[in-house]
Design a protein around this motif. Sequence first.
Motif, PDB file in Angstrom:
ATOM      1  N   THR A 146       7.808  82.436  44.161  1.00  0.00           N
ATOM      2  CA  THR A 146       7.639  83.308  42.996  1.00  0.00           C
ATOM      3  C   THR A 146       7.757  84.774  43.383  1.00  0.00           C
ATOM      4  OG1 THR A 146       6.219  81.723  41.858  1.00  0.00           O
ATOM      5  CG2 THR A 146       6.028  84.019  41.180  1.00  0.00           C
ATOM      6  N   VAL A 147       7.150  85.143  44.498  1.00  0.00           N
ATOM      7  CA  VAL A 147       7.184  86.551  44.902  1.00  0.00           C
ATOM      8  C   VAL A 147       8.346  86.868  45.839  1.00  0.00           C
ATOM      9  CG1 VAL A 147       4.718  86.868  44.552  1.00  0.00           C
ATOM     10  CG2 VAL A 147       5.534  86.170  46.794  1.00  0.00           C
ATOM     11  N   GLY A 148       9.171  85.868  46.156  1.00  0.00           N
ATOM     12  CA  GLY A 148      10.399  86.112  46.902  1.00  0.00           C
ATOM     13  C   GLY A 148      10.214  86.580  48.322  1.00  0.00           C
ATOM     14  N   LEU A 149       9.255  85.980  49.046  1.00  0.00           N
ATOM     15  CA  LEU A 149       8.953  86.427  50.402  1.00  0.00           C
ATOM     16  C   LEU A 149       9.195  85.354  51.462  1.00  0.00           C
ATOM     17  CD1 LEU A 149       5.694  88.477  49.798  1.00  0.00           C
ATOM     18  CD2 LEU A 149       7.805  89.358  50.777  1.00  0.00           C
ATOM     19  N   GLY A 150       9.981  84.340  51.122  1.00  0.00           N
ATOM     20  CA  GLY A 150      10.174  83.225  52.034  1.00  0.00           C
ATOM     21  C   GLY A 150      10.681  83.623  53.410  1.00  0.00           C
ATOM     22  N   ASP A 151      11.471  84.696  53.495  1.00  0.00           N
ATOM     23  CA  ASP A 151      12.028  85.108  54.785  1.00  0.00           C
ATOM     24  C   ASP A 151      11.213  86.214  55.440  1.00  0.00           C
ATOM     25  OD1 ASP A 151      12.629  87.029  52.913  1.00  0.00           O
ATOM     26  OD2 ASP A 151      14.683  87.382  53.624  1.00  0.00           O
ATOM     27  N   ARG A 152      10.024  86.498  54.910  1.00  0.00           N
ATOM     28  CA  ARG A 152       9.199  87.584  55.467  1.00  0.00           C
ATOM     29  C   ARG A 152       7.816  87.115  55.894  1.00  0.00           C
ATOM     30  NH1 ARG A 152      13.428  89.713  55.434  1.00  0.00           N
ATOM     31  NH2 ARG A 152      14.051  91.765  54.642  1.00  0.00           N
ATOM     32  N   LEU A 153       7.588  85.804  55.880  1.00  0.00           N
ATOM     33  CA  LEU A 153       6.233  85.306  56.109  1.00  0.00           C
ATOM     34  C   LEU A 153       5.720  85.574  57.518  1.00  0.00           C
ATOM     35  CD1 LEU A 153       6.306  81.901  54.186  1.00  0.00           C
ATOM     36  CD2 LEU A 153       5.388  84.117  53.458  1.00  0.00           C
ATOM     37  N   GLY A 154       6.617  85.716  58.495  1.00  0.00           N
ATOM     38  CA  GLY A 154       6.183  85.977  59.861  1.00  0.00           C
ATOM     39  C   GLY A 154       6.033  87.454  60.191  1.00  0.00           C
ATOM     40  N   HIS A 155       6.337  88.331  59.230  1.00  0.00           N
ATOM     41  CA  HIS A 155       6.257  89.770  59.470  1.00  0.00           C
ATOM     42  C   HIS A 155       4.848  90.287  59.217  1.00  0.00           C
ATOM     43  CE1 HIS A 155      10.553  89.163  59.148  1.00  0.00           C
ATOM     44  NE2 HIS A 155      10.797  90.422  59.431  1.00  0.00           N
ATOM     45  N   ARG A 167       3.718  92.535  47.111  1.00  0.00           N
ATOM     46  CA  ARG A 167       4.047  91.155  46.758  1.00  0.00           C
ATOM     47  C   ARG A 167       3.159  90.173  47.527  1.00  0.00           C
ATOM     48  NH1 ARG A 167      10.440  90.388  47.091  1.00  0.00           N
ATOM     49  NH2 ARG A 167      10.689  92.558  47.701  1.00  0.00           N
ATOM     50  N   ILE A 168       2.860  90.507  48.787  1.00  0.00           N
ATOM     51  CA  ILE A 168       1.922  89.685  49.554  1.00  0.00           C
ATOM     52  C   ILE A 168       0.563  89.675  48.865  1.00  0.00           C
ATOM     53  CG2 ILE A 168       0.661  89.488  51.741  1.00  0.00           C
ATOM     54  CD1 ILE A 168       3.082  90.788  53.101  1.00  0.00           C
ATOM     55  N   ALA A 169       0.131  90.842  48.410  1.00  0.00           N
ATOM     56  CA  ALA A 169      -1.161  90.935  47.734  1.00  0.00           C
ATOM     57  C   ALA A 169      -1.179  90.108  46.448  1.00  0.00           C
ATOM     58  CB  ALA A 169      -1.484  92.401  47.435  1.00  0.00           C
ATOM     59  N   VAL A 170      -0.063  90.103  45.708  1.00  0.00           N
ATOM     60  CA  VAL A 170       0.025  89.286  44.492  1.00  0.00           C
ATOM     61  C   VAL A 170      -0.027  87.803  44.858  1.00  0.00           C
ATOM     62  CG1 VAL A 170       1.505  88.626  42.563  1.00  0.00           C
ATOM     63  CG2 VAL A 170       1.275  91.035  43.176  1.00  0.00           C
ATOM     64  N   ALA A 171       0.716  87.402  45.880  1.00  0.00           N
ATOM     65  CA  ALA A 171       0.704  86.003  46.317  1.00  0.00           C
ATOM     66  C   ALA A 171      -0.694  85.585  46.739  1.00  0.00           C
ATOM     67  CB  ALA A 171       1.696  85.805  47.461  1.00  0.00           C
ATOM     68  N   ARG A 172      -1.381  86.447  47.470  1.00  0.00           N
ATOM     69  CA  ARG A 172      -2.756  86.152  47.899  1.00  0.00           C
ATOM     70  C   ARG A 172      -3.671  85.946  46.693  1.00  0.00           C
ATOM     71  NH1 ARG A 172      -5.211  90.910  51.250  1.00  0.00           N
ATOM     72  NH2 ARG A 172      -5.038  91.869  49.190  1.00  0.00           N
ATOM     73  N   ALA A 173      -3.489  86.787  45.664  1.00  0.00           N
ATOM     74  CA  ALA A 173      -4.321  86.676  44.458  1.00  0.00           C
ATOM     75  C   ALA A 173      -4.052  85.383  43.700  1.00  0.00           C
ATOM     76  CB  ALA A 173      -4.077  87.881  43.555  1.00  0.00           C
ATOM     77  N   LEU A 174      -2.795  84.906  43.727  1.00  0.00           N
ATOM     78  CA  LEU A 174      -2.428  83.712  42.967  1.00  0.00           C
ATOM     79  C   LEU A 174      -2.747  82.413  43.696  1.00  0.00           C
ATOM     80  CD1 LEU A 174       1.105  84.763  41.642  1.00  0.00           C
ATOM     81  CD2 LEU A 174      -1.036  84.755  40.364  1.00  0.00           C
ATOM     82  N   LEU A 175      -2.875  82.464  45.022  1.00  0.00           N
ATOM     83  CA  LEU A 175      -2.910  81.234  45.809  1.00  0.00           C
ATOM     84  C   LEU A 175      -4.120  80.360  45.493  1.00  0.00           C
ATOM     85  CD1 LEU A 175      -1.430  79.601  47.933  1.00  0.00           C
ATOM     86  CD2 LEU A 175      -2.790  80.763  49.688  1.00  0.00           C
ATOM     87  N   GLY A 195       7.882  98.896  41.920  1.00  0.00           N
ATOM     88  CA  GLY A 195       6.899  98.706  40.861  1.00  0.00           C
ATOM     89  C   GLY A 195       7.404  97.745  39.805  1.00  0.00           C
ATOM     90  N   ALA A 196       8.671  97.870  39.440  1.00  0.00           N
ATOM     91  CA  ALA A 196       9.251  96.970  38.446  1.00  0.00           C
ATOM     92  C   ALA A 196       9.266  95.533  38.952  1.00  0.00           C
ATOM     93  CB  ALA A 196      10.667  97.423  38.100  1.00  0.00           C
ATOM     94  N   GLU A 197       9.504  95.342  40.266  1.00  0.00           N
ATOM     95  CA  GLU A 197       9.489  94.005  40.841  1.00  0.00           C
ATOM     96  C   GLU A 197       8.091  93.379  40.725  1.00  0.00           C
ATOM     97  OE1 GLU A 197      10.771  94.358  44.839  1.00  0.00           O
ATOM     98  OE2 GLU A 197      12.902  94.515  44.345  1.00  0.00           O
ATOM     99  N   ILE A 198       7.060  94.168  41.054  1.00  0.00           N
ATOM    100  CA  ILE A 198       5.692  93.654  41.003  1.00  0.00           C
ATOM    101  C   ILE A 198       5.314  93.286  39.572  1.00  0.00           C
ATOM    102  CG2 ILE A 198       3.254  94.256  41.328  1.00  0.00           C
ATOM    103  CD1 ILE A 198       4.886  93.648  43.907  1.00  0.00           C
ATOM    104  N   LEU A 199       5.667  94.146  38.621  1.00  0.00           N
ATOM    105  CA  LEU A 199       5.368  93.853  37.221  1.00  0.00           C
ATOM    106  C   LEU A 199       6.108  92.595  36.759  1.00  0.00           C
ATOM    107  CD1 LEU A 199       5.521  97.510  35.954  1.00  0.00           C
ATOM    108  CD2 LEU A 199       3.463  96.083  36.018  1.00  0.00           C
ATOM    109  N   GLY A 200       7.332  92.437  37.249  1.00  0.00           N
ATOM    110  CA  GLY A 200       8.081  91.229  36.926  1.00  0.00           C
ATOM    111  C   GLY A 200       7.414  89.977  37.475  1.00  0.00           C
TER     112      GLY A 200
END
Length: 267
Positions: A146-155, A167-175, A195-200
């Motif tokens: 959903t937050v489009g971070l599949g290739d950034r999880l190890g960063h 986006r990590i913070a949003v994913a953490r809130a939703l998990l 900002g537009a991405e996060i709102l989306g």
Amino acid sequence: MSQFSPYPGAAQAARPVIEPAARATGLTKVYGKGGTRVTALDGVSVKFARGRFTAVMGPSGSGKSTLMHCLAGLDTVSSGSARIGDTELSSLNERQLTALRRDKVGFVFQGFNLLPTLTALENITLPLRIAGRAPDPEWLETVVATVGLGDRLGHRPAELSGGQQQRIAVARALLSRPEIVFADEPTGNLDSRSGAEILGFLRYSVRELGQTVVMVTHDPVAAAHADRVVFLADGRLVDELREPTAGAVLDRMLRFEAEAEDAGPGH
């Protein structure tokens, strides 16, 4: 036999009553005493429906962040009621409040609040691990996608842009599948594109995942992503807009400013 009930309203009466995800009833919050007494919230009553995206707006000092903090159990109320679902927060002790915030509430803050030594994935799963719970693998995959971070999880956070960190913070809130997500100026530290991405993402979590989001913002463009905007002024609920547009929100904010100027400095 007719499929229709002979009693008008019978079908409606049979529908279960769905509690709002959060609500305030006559909520008052006072800081200080005597000459330093400040009434941050003055008898606010408002409901936040499940599966809806609500923005809370108002001039600086209007009480919008205080309202969010009281409803999230981060601050106590002076009088009135604050509820998450059917749970009255004032009835809980500190241990119970901590458990409620962990299990039923998600938070997204302006400052991201990520631990710099942890990877993106570790930051996303940290609250569940602290609670001694393993994430649901399928839900984790859904949230990450959903937050489009599949290739950034190890960063680590320092290796990511501000938008990616949020986006990590949003994913953490939703998990944890919270009953409600509170977002306090979540785009405040981001450029317009991020900002537009996060709102989306927040909009998507409501529309596709059934999440409930309450967002404090000062930005009419951000507020236009919500289903509804409620306005506070001087600690009181003064107006709301359904299906808002950025233009309609901006017009209302300009009216607030004009009314405040007309009221004069003694107001």
